[in-house]
Motif scaffolding. Sequence first.
Motif, PDB file in Angstrom:
ATOM      1  N   ILE A  20       0.870  -1.172   0.000  1.00 17.59           N
ATOM      2  CA  ILE A  20       0.000   0.000   0.000  1.00 17.59           C
ATOM      3  C   ILE A  20       0.912   1.228   0.000  1.00 17.59           C
ATOM      4  N   TYR A  21       0.698   2.101  -0.965  1.00 20.91           N
ATOM      5  CA  TYR A  21       1.562   3.278  -1.153  1.00 20.91           C
ATOM      6  C   TYR A  21       0.753   4.556  -1.030  1.00 20.91           C
ATOM      7  N   GLU A  22       1.264   5.459  -0.195  1.00 19.02           N
ATOM      8  CA  GLU A  22       0.675   6.786  -0.086  1.00 19.02           C
ATOM      9  C   GLU A  22       1.723   7.783  -0.568  1.00 19.02           C
ATOM     10  N   GLU A  23       1.332   8.613  -1.532  1.00 19.20           N
ATOM     11  CA  GLU A  23       2.261   9.556  -2.159  1.00 19.20           C
ATOM     12  C   GLU A  23       3.536   8.853  -2.604  1.00 19.20           C
ATOM     13  N   LYS A  24       3.346   7.688  -3.226  1.00 21.88           N
ATOM     14  CA  LYS A  24       4.399   6.855  -3.828  1.00 21.88           C
ATOM     15  C   LYS A  24       5.318   6.173  -2.808  1.00 21.88           C
ATOM     16  N   LYS A  25       5.034   6.305  -1.506  1.00 22.79           N
ATOM     17  CA  LYS A  25       5.876   5.686  -0.479  1.00 22.79           C
ATOM     18  C   LYS A  25       5.138   4.507   0.158  1.00 22.79           C
ATOM     19  N   LEU A  26       5.858   3.400   0.345  1.00 23.59           N
ATOM     20  CA  LEU A  26       5.282   2.195   0.947  1.00 23.59           C
ATOM     21  C   LEU A  26       4.903   2.479   2.399  1.00 23.59           C
ATOM     22  N   ILE A  27       3.610   2.313   2.728  1.00 24.20           N
ATOM     23  CA  ILE A  27       3.153   2.568   4.105  1.00 24.20           C
ATOM     24  C   ILE A  27       2.652   1.298   4.789  1.00 24.20           C
ATOM     25  N   GLU A  28       2.351   0.250   3.999  1.00 27.77           N
ATOM     26  CA  GLU A  28       1.852  -0.993   4.578  1.00 27.77           C
ATOM     27  C   GLU A  28       2.169  -2.148   3.636  1.00 27.77           C
ATOM     28  N   THR A  29       2.538  -3.287   4.226  1.00 27.18           N
ATOM     29  CA  THR A  29       2.786  -4.502   3.450  1.00 27.18           C
ATOM     30  C   THR A  29       1.880  -5.599   3.976  1.00 27.18           C
ATOM     31  N   ILE A  30       1.232  -6.304   3.065  1.00 31.57           N
ATOM     32  CA  ILE A  30       0.394  -7.448   3.421  1.00 31.57           C
ATOM     33  C   ILE A  30       1.022  -8.674   2.767  1.00 31.57           C
ATOM     34  N   GLU A  31       1.247  -9.715   3.559  1.00 33.41           N
ATOM     35  CA  GLU A  31       1.776 -10.988   3.051  1.00 33.41           C
ATOM     36  C   GLU A  31       0.768 -12.077   3.346  1.00 33.41           C
ATOM     37  N   SER A  32       0.646 -13.023   2.412  1.00 34.78           N
ATOM     38  CA  SER A  32      -0.249 -14.155   2.644  1.00 34.78           C
ATOM     39  C   SER A  32       0.288 -15.400   1.947  1.00 34.78           C
ATOM     40  N   ASP A  33       0.200 -16.527   2.647  1.00 33.06           N
ATOM     41  CA  ASP A  33       0.572 -17.815   2.068  1.00 33.06           C
ATOM     42  C   ASP A  33      -0.631 -18.519   1.453  1.00 33.06           C
ATOM     43  N   GLU A  34      -1.794 -17.890   1.549  1.00 30.42           N
ATOM     44  CA  GLU A  34      -3.005 -18.493   0.988  1.00 30.42           C
ATOM     45  C   GLU A  34      -3.026 -18.333  -0.527  1.00 30.42           C
ATOM     46  N   LYS A  35      -3.896 -19.106  -1.171  1.00 30.43           N
ATOM     47  CA  LYS A  35      -4.047 -18.994  -2.623  1.00 30.43           C
ATOM     48  C   LYS A  35      -4.623 -17.625  -2.958  1.00 30.43           C
ATOM     49  N   SER A  36      -4.058 -17.003  -3.981  1.00 29.94           N
ATOM     50  CA  SER A  36      -4.514 -15.659  -4.342  1.00 29.94           C
ATOM     51  C   SER A  36      -5.998 -15.644  -4.689  1.00 29.94           C
ATOM     52  N   SER A  37      -6.502 -16.706  -5.301  1.00 26.94           N
ATOM     53  CA  SER A  37      -7.925 -16.747  -5.659  1.00 26.94           C
ATOM     54  C   SER A  37      -8.820 -16.710  -4.419  1.00 26.94           C
ATOM     55  N   ASP A  38      -8.315 -17.225  -3.289  1.00 29.32           N
ATOM     56  CA  ASP A  38      -9.089 -17.217  -2.048  1.00 29.32           C
ATOM     57  C   ASP A  38      -8.936 -15.915  -1.283  1.00 29.32           C
ATOM     58  N   VAL A  39      -7.713 -15.385  -1.254  1.00 27.58           N
ATOM     59  CA  VAL A  39      -7.416 -14.286  -0.336  1.00 27.58           C
ATOM     60  C   VAL A  39      -7.564 -12.879  -0.952  1.00 27.58           C
TER      61      VAL A  39
END
Length: 153
Positions: A20-39
């Motif tokens: 998640i980027y605000e004014e082009k700067k990374l402000i939040e990272t989300i990681e998941s090991d689940e299948k992309s179709s599910d998550v």
Amino acid sequence: MPKKVDVVLITLTSPILIGIYEEKKLIETIESDEKSSDVLPLIFKKLFKEYEIQKLFYANGPGSFMAIKVAYIFLQSLSVLKGIPLYARDAFYFNENQPIKAIGKLCFVKIASEIETQKFQTVPESKFRLPDELDYNEFSTNTTPLYKIGAVG
């Protein structure tokens, strides 16, 4: 008033990464090991409650054929339904141009601007990372997936 943000997805391997980027700067990272179709639907449901998404970016390959297809269809649908522009960049941008596993001992490699497959004795592990800062000039409006799998030898 929710924050205006851009969202970057790398769904080619596990874990999937969403920045998640605000004014082009990374402000939040989300990681998941689940299948992309599910998550992905669950993550975006939450993101739309918290933020006003301005632009979508994703790694359009090469990599897992199914992961690329799921991300593309999901993001293209969001783009059309919500009127959010979608941009893409090849996966090598997100892993410092390291080989990306294809099938067996074959890996995708980028030589100059061409993507090819090469056989490796030991398949290197490709680690993807989100950029700390977004550079819009590094992305393209051509969002078609890179299903680069040549003849398997």
